[in-house]
Structure formats: structure tokens, C-alpha cells
Design a protein around this motif. Sequence first.
Motif, PDB file in Angstrom:
ATOM      1  N   GLU A  81      -5.405  -0.862  -0.428  1.00 50.62           N
ATOM      2  CA  GLU A  81      -5.613  -0.402   0.951  1.00 50.62           C
ATOM      3  C   GLU A  81      -4.953  -1.218   2.368  1.00 50.62           C
ATOM      4  O   GLU A  81      -4.261  -0.576   2.765  1.00 50.62           O
ATOM      5  CB  GLU A  81      -7.165  -0.369   1.183  1.00 50.62           C
ATOM      6  CG  GLU A  81      -7.820   0.785   0.302  1.00 50.62           C
ATOM      7  CD  GLU A  81      -9.019   1.029   0.688  1.00 50.62           C
ATOM      8  OE1 GLU A  81      -9.950  -0.086   1.218  1.00 50.62           O
ATOM      9  OE2 GLU A  81      -9.742   2.204   0.414  1.00 50.62           O
ATOM     10  N   PRO A 115       0.832  -1.154   0.040  1.00 57.47           N
ATOM     11  CA  PRO A 115       0.151   0.055   0.089  1.00 57.47           C
ATOM     12  C   PRO A 115       0.853   1.110   0.064  1.00 57.47           C
ATOM     13  O   PRO A 115       0.370   2.222  -0.502  1.00 57.47           O
ATOM     14  CB  PRO A 115      -0.769  -0.195   1.287  1.00 57.47           C
ATOM     15  CG  PRO A 115      -0.945  -1.704   1.450  1.00 57.47           C
ATOM     16  CD  PRO A 115       0.250  -2.388   1.113  1.00 57.47           C
ATOM     17  N   LYS A 125     -14.574  -1.093  -4.155  1.00 58.43           N
ATOM     18  CA  LYS A 125     -13.898  -2.034  -3.317  1.00 58.43           C
ATOM     19  C   LYS A 125     -13.988  -3.463  -3.498  1.00 58.43           C
ATOM     20  O   LYS A 125     -15.056  -4.010  -3.973  1.00 58.43           O
ATOM     21  CB  LYS A 125     -14.622  -1.427  -1.969  1.00 58.43           C
ATOM     22  CG  LYS A 125     -14.322  -0.332  -1.271  1.00 58.43           C
ATOM     23  CD  LYS A 125     -14.989  -0.373   0.053  1.00 58.43           C
ATOM     24  CE  LYS A 125     -13.888   0.041   1.076  1.00 58.43           C
ATOM     25  NZ  LYS A 125     -14.425   0.235   2.458  1.00 58.43           N
TER      26      LYS A 125
END
Length: 152
Positions: free
Chosen positions: A35, A28, A55
Motif C-alpha cells: 500500500e 505500490p 494488514k
Amino acid sequence: MSTVRESINVDVPVTTAYNQWTQFEEFPTFMEGVEEITQVDDKRSHWKTRIAGVKREFDTEIIDQFPDDRIVWRTTDGETSQRGVVTFQPLDEAHTRVNLAVEFEPEGMAEKAADALNIVDRRVKGDLRRFKNYIEERGGETGAWRGRISPS
């Protein structure tokens, strides 16, 4: 399936580039849209991503890993289907070419549009540039895993 292939030369030895790439939980830091990654064991990781506002969570497994040469992975469970390989080619004692190829199946309208507009290609290219900056600025890896995983 769509495929993205990108390469970049980094100003570190092959061992340094490879060792850093084995530190999945650091991704990340230089991979846009990633994320969080949780390393479950030597072969498996759980990913949380947000790309183009979408997502996704998925699990990956390494199916072939050879130190200073390659890491091959695939998704095993979750909301995305992909596989890929990253290879490390020493150019000389202080420089390495990192080659990344990712095959993925775009899901939904947003991902299909992003693929059609080459947004994924640009994202991967940007991730490799950020990896280059990250490892060159650090001057060394944050850790290493030097084990061998053989394809079954």
C-alpha cells in the motif's frame, strides 16, 4: 522460514532496471498488496502492506547494495520477518534478468494457508510481471540511487 524465488527478463538495460528498483516509494505501482513505502534514509524504509486481507507494517534495512548488481534487505521491526535479495544480470546491452529471492516467516493462519497454497509464489511472480510491464512501458526509470551500501 519459507523461500520464494522468481526471475524475469526485462527489455531494458541493466542500469535502467536497477535504477527503477531503487525507487522503493514506487513499488505500490507494481507490487500487489504493497500500500505504501516511506523511504526513511538511504538504508531504511517503512512498509504498509495488505496481503490476503491482513494488514502489516514493518521496517526494512538494506544490508548490501551494489549498483547494477544487487540489493539485499531484511526486516528490522514490525509485524513480519523477512529477508531477501534482488539481483540484476545483464543479458546484453538492452535486456536484463531480474532475480528475486525472499525468505519470510508466515504469521497467523491466513499467512500460513497462503504460503501452503503457493499464493505468495504467485504474488511475487505477478509483481515481477508488473515490474516488467511498468519499466518497459515507461522506457526509462523514474529516478535512481547509485550509492553503495556494504555489509558490516
